[in-house]
Motif scaffolding. Structure first.
Motif, short mmCIF file in Angstrom:
data_model
loop_
_atom_site.label_atom_id
_atom_site.label_comp_id
_atom_site.label_asym_id
_atom_site.label_seq_id
_atom_site.Cartn_x
_atom_site.Cartn_y
_atom_site.Cartn_z
N ALA A 41 0.85 -1.20 0.00
CA ALA A 41 0.00 0.00 0.00
C ALA A 41 0.87 1.23 0.00
N LYS A 81 -6.19 8.35 2.97
CA LYS A 81 -6.67 7.51 1.86
C LYS A 81 -6.60 6.03 2.26
N LEU A 82 -5.51 5.64 2.91
CA LEU A 82 -5.34 4.24 3.32
C LEU A 82 -6.41 3.85 4.34
N ARG A 126 -9.40 5.15 4.64
CA ARG A 126 -10.71 5.01 3.96
C ARG A 126 -10.77 3.68 3.22
N GLU A 127 -9.64 3.30 2.60
CA GLU A 127 -9.59 2.04 1.84
C GLU A 127 -9.87 0.85 2.74
N LYS A 128 -9.29 0.87 3.92
CA LYS A 128 -9.37 -0.31 4.79
C LYS A 128 -10.57 -0.27 5.75
N GLY A 148 -12.99 2.57 5.72
CA GLY A 148 -14.09 3.39 5.24
C GLY A 148 -14.50 4.47 6.20
N TYR A 200 -3.24 -4.29 7.06
CA TYR A 200 -2.49 -4.70 5.86
C TYR A 200 -1.60 -5.90 6.19
#
Lengths: 318, 249
Positions: free
Chosen positions: B217, B223-224, B226-228, B230, B245
Motif C-alpha cells: 500500500a 486515503k489508506l 478510507r480504503e481499509k 471506510g 495490511y
C-alpha cells in the motif's frame, strides 16, 4: 582522491595514537637497542687495538652477538607488526557500523581500502626507518666507525626490503579482516599464516625433500645434495625464507650467493672464486633482485585479492 | 503538484532465490516526509541502499534528484544524507572531530565547514558536549550527532532509518523535533523508516507499507484509512491500518 586523503590521514592518526602501536613500537625499539648494544660492545672488544676492517658497521645488523641478529629479529617478529596493524582494520569498522556510514559519503569504495593500506605502509616505514636510524646512531657511538656510502646504500636497500616484507603481512592481515566478520577469527587466521610460513614450511620442506629423494644405498653425497636442493626450493615458497635470504645477502657483502656452497655446480663455484673480496653493491643487488621481485609480487597479489574481495562484497554485509 | 525527487519503477533486488525487494514503484515529492513502513526484513533498508547507490538493483530503475544512483553513485551520495539504523561512530573522536571528518569526506571547504559544525552542534543541542569523546555519549546523543551530520552536509534528501530506535521518551521527542526542523528550516525531503508508528503518523502525510519485499500500500494516511476502514481520519491510528495490511498479507 579527496576521500583517499581523508581516510589516509585518519588511519595514520589512529595508528600513531593507538596503544597497540605504542606497545609494539616500544617493544621493538627496546629489543633493537639491546641487540645493537650487545653486538656493538662485542665488536668493539674484539677489534680493540686492531685496524677496523671494511664493512664493520654492517655487522651491527647481521651479527648475532650471542642473542640473535637484527635481521633475524625482523624476519621472525616483523610479520607480527603487520598483523597487529591490520588484523581488524575492516571487520572492526563493519561491526561498529562505521564502514557503512563512511561509504554513504561521496567517496569511492576503493578509497577506504587504499587509504588503510597506505597508512599502514607509511606507519611501518616510519617505524622501521626510526629503528634503523637509532641502531645506526647507537652503533656509531659504541663501535666508533662511520659507515661508507656503500654501507649506507646497503642499509637503505635492506630497509626497503624490510618495509615491503612487513607490508606483505599487513596485506595478509587486511585480507583476513575482510574475509572474517569476527576480529578474533581474523587475528587467529593471521597468526596461523605466520606460524605456517615461519615454522611449518621449513619443516615441510625437509619432509618433502626426504619423501622425493628417499635415503638409499647409492651415493650418499648425491642424495644429500638433491635433498638440500629440494628443501631449499620448497622453503622459498615462504616469504620468511625469501626475506631472510634477500636481507642477509644485501647486508653482507661477503655473501656471494643465496645458495649453500655445497649446492653449487662446478661452474658456479669457479665463477664465485673469481671474487676473492667482498662484492660491490651492484653485484649483491643482482643476486637478490629475484627475491625482492618475489616479495613485491606476493605483497601486490595479496593486496589485489583484498581489494577485489572488498569491492565485490555486498554492502548488506558491511 | 510538487516535483518528484525520488522515483522508482519496478525496483527489484534479489539475493539468490530470495527477492528482498519485489517490483516496487513509488515516488517521493519535494519537501515531504515520506514514511516507509514494514516489519523487519520487509526490504526497507535494501530500498534505501539501492537509492544511495550502495547496492545495485537486480532489475527496475531508480532516480534520485534526477540522477541514476547505479550509474552515478558518487553524485547521488553527495546530494543526499543517510542516517543508518545503528549509526556507527569512531568512539575515540569527539563530536567536532567526527563532523569534521564527515565534512572533509564531502569536500566541504574548511571555513564553511567550521561554521556549519558550530551551527549544527547548537541546533542539536550538543554544543556543550562537543569536546567529549563519542564513546561517552548516550544513545540519544549519538542520534542527535547523526542528525548534526545531516545538517553540515545540507543534503536535499535525507534517509532516516529507525532514528528513534532504543531512545527514551524524552530523547525520542527531541529527535522528532529535529526531524521537523530539517524539513521546515532546511526544506529537506525526508524518507523515514520506523516501527514507531505514532511518530510516523505525526510527521508524515504519505506512507508506503512493505511486507516481504512487496509494497502492499502507499498513499496518504487518510486515503489508506478510507480504503481499509471506510472511515475518516479522526477515528483510526496508523497502527490499526498497518496491522490490517499486515494481517491480510
Amino acid at each position: 582522491m579527496g576521500g583517499l586523503k581523508v581516510i589516509f590521514k585518519k588511519e595514520l592518526s589512529d595508528h600513531f595514537t593507538s596503544y597497540r602501536f605504542l606497545i609494539i613500537f616500544s617493544l621493538i625499539w627496546m629489543v633493537s637497542l639491546l641487540i645493537t648494544y650487545m653486538v656493538g660492545t662485542s665488536i668493539r672488544d674484539e677489534l680493540s687495538g686492531v685496524t677496523k676492517p671494511k664493512y664493520v658497521f654492517l655487522l651491527l645488523f647481521m651479527s648475532s652477538g650471542g642473542f640473535f641478529s637484527f635481521i633475524q629479529f625482523v624476519a621472525f617478529f616483523g610479520p607480527l607488526i603487520g598483523v597487529i596493524l591490520g588484523f581488524d582494520l575492516i571487520n572492526r569498522e563493519k561491526n561498529e557500523g562505521t564502514l557503512s556510514r563512511v561509504l554513504a559519503q561521496p567517496i569511492y569504495r576503493d578509497a577506504v581500502i587504499n587509504g588503510k593500506f597506505l597508512a599502514g605502509v607509511v606507519t611501518i616505514s616510519i617505524m622501521m626507518t626510526s629503528i634503523v636510524l637509532v641502531i645506526s646512531g647507537l652503533g656509531l657511538k659504541v663501535v666508533g666507525v662511520v659507515p661508507g656510502i656503500d654501507e649506507i646504500l646497503r642499509i637503505v636497500i635492506y630497509l626497503v626490503i624490510s618495509i615491503v616484507y612487513i607490508s606483505f603481512w599487513l596485506g595478509i592481515a587486511i585480507l583476513f579482516s575482510i574475509l572474517f566478520r569476527s576480529v578474533t577469527t581474523s587475528a587467529l587466521a593471521s597468526l596461523a599464516a605466520w606460524i605456517f610460513f615461519t615454522f611449518f614450511v621449513p619443516l615441510g620442506a625437509g619432509i618433502a625433500a626426504k619423501s622425493f629423494v628417499p635415503p638409499g644405498e647409492a651415493d650418499k653425497t648425491e642424495i644429500i645434495l638433491k635433498q638440500l636442493s629440494i628443501q631449499r626450493s620448497v622453503s622459498l615458497i615462504s616469504p620468511v625464507s625469501l626475506y631472510s635470504e634477500a636481507s642477509s645477502t644485501i647486508i653482507d657483502p661477503t655473501k656471494k650467493t643465496t645458495r649453500a656452497y655445497v649446492l653449487m655446480g662446478p661452474f658456479e663455484k669457479l665463477s664465485i672464486e673469481r671474487f676473492s673480496g667482498p662484492l660491490p653493491i651492484s653485484q649483491s643487488l643482482l643476486i637478490v633482485i629475484p627475491y625482492i621481485i618475489s616479495i613485491v609480487a606476493i605483497t601486490t597479489i595479496c593486496f589485489a585479492v583484498s581489494y577485489t574481495v572488498f569491492l565485490r562484497q555486498e554492502i548488506r554485509s558491511l | 503538484m510538487s516535483v518528484a525527487v525520488i522515483e522508482t519503477q519496478n525496483l527489484t533486488k534479489q539475493y539468490g532465490p530470495q527477492k528482498a525487494v519485489d517490483n516496487v514503484t513509488f515516488n517521493v515529492y519535494e519537501g515531504e516526509i515520506f514514511g516507509l513502513l514494514g516489519p523487519n526484513g520487509a526490504g526497507k533498508t535494501t530500498i534505501i541502499l539501492m537509492l544511495l547507490g550502495l547496492t545495485e538493483p537486480t532489475s527496475g530503475r531508480a532516480r534520485v534528484l534526477g540522477v541514476d544512483p547505479t550509474r552515478d553513485a558518487i553524485k547521488v551520495k553527495g546530494m543526499i544524507g543517510y542516517m543508518p539504523e545503528n549509526v556507527g561512530f569512531y568512539n575515540d573522536m569527539n563530536a567536532i572531530q567526527s563532523l569534521k571528518f564527515i565534512g572533509e569526506l564531502n569536500g566541504i571547504p574548511k571555513d564553511i565547514l567550521q561554521e556549519r559544525i558550530e551551527s549544527a552542534l547548537k541546533t542539536v543541542g550538543l554544543d556543550q558536549d562537543a569536546k567529549k569523546k563519542i564513546g561517552a555519549y548516550s544513545r540519544g546523543m549519538r542520534q542527535r550527532l547523526a542528525i548534526a551530520e545531516l545538517l553540515i552536509k545540507e543534503p536535499k534528501v535525507a534517509f532516516l532509518d529507525e532514528p528513534t530506535l532504543g531512545l527514551d521518551p524524552d530523547a525520542t521527542s527531541r529527535v522528532i523535533e529535529l526531524i521537523e526542523t530539517l524539513r521546515k528550516e532546511k526544506n529537506m525531503t525526508i524518507v523515514l523508516c520506523s516501527h514507531y508508528l505514532e511518530m510516523v503518523q505525526k510527521l508524515c502525510n504519505r506512507v508506503a507499507i512493505m511486507i516481504k519485499g512487496k509494497m502492499v500500500a502507499q498513499g496518504e494516511i487518510e486515503k489508506l484509512a478510507r480504503e481499509k476502514f471506510g472511515i475518516g481520519q479522526e477515528e483510526y491510528t496508523l497502527e490499526e491500518i498497518y496491522m490490517r495490511y499486515f494481517m491480510e498479507a
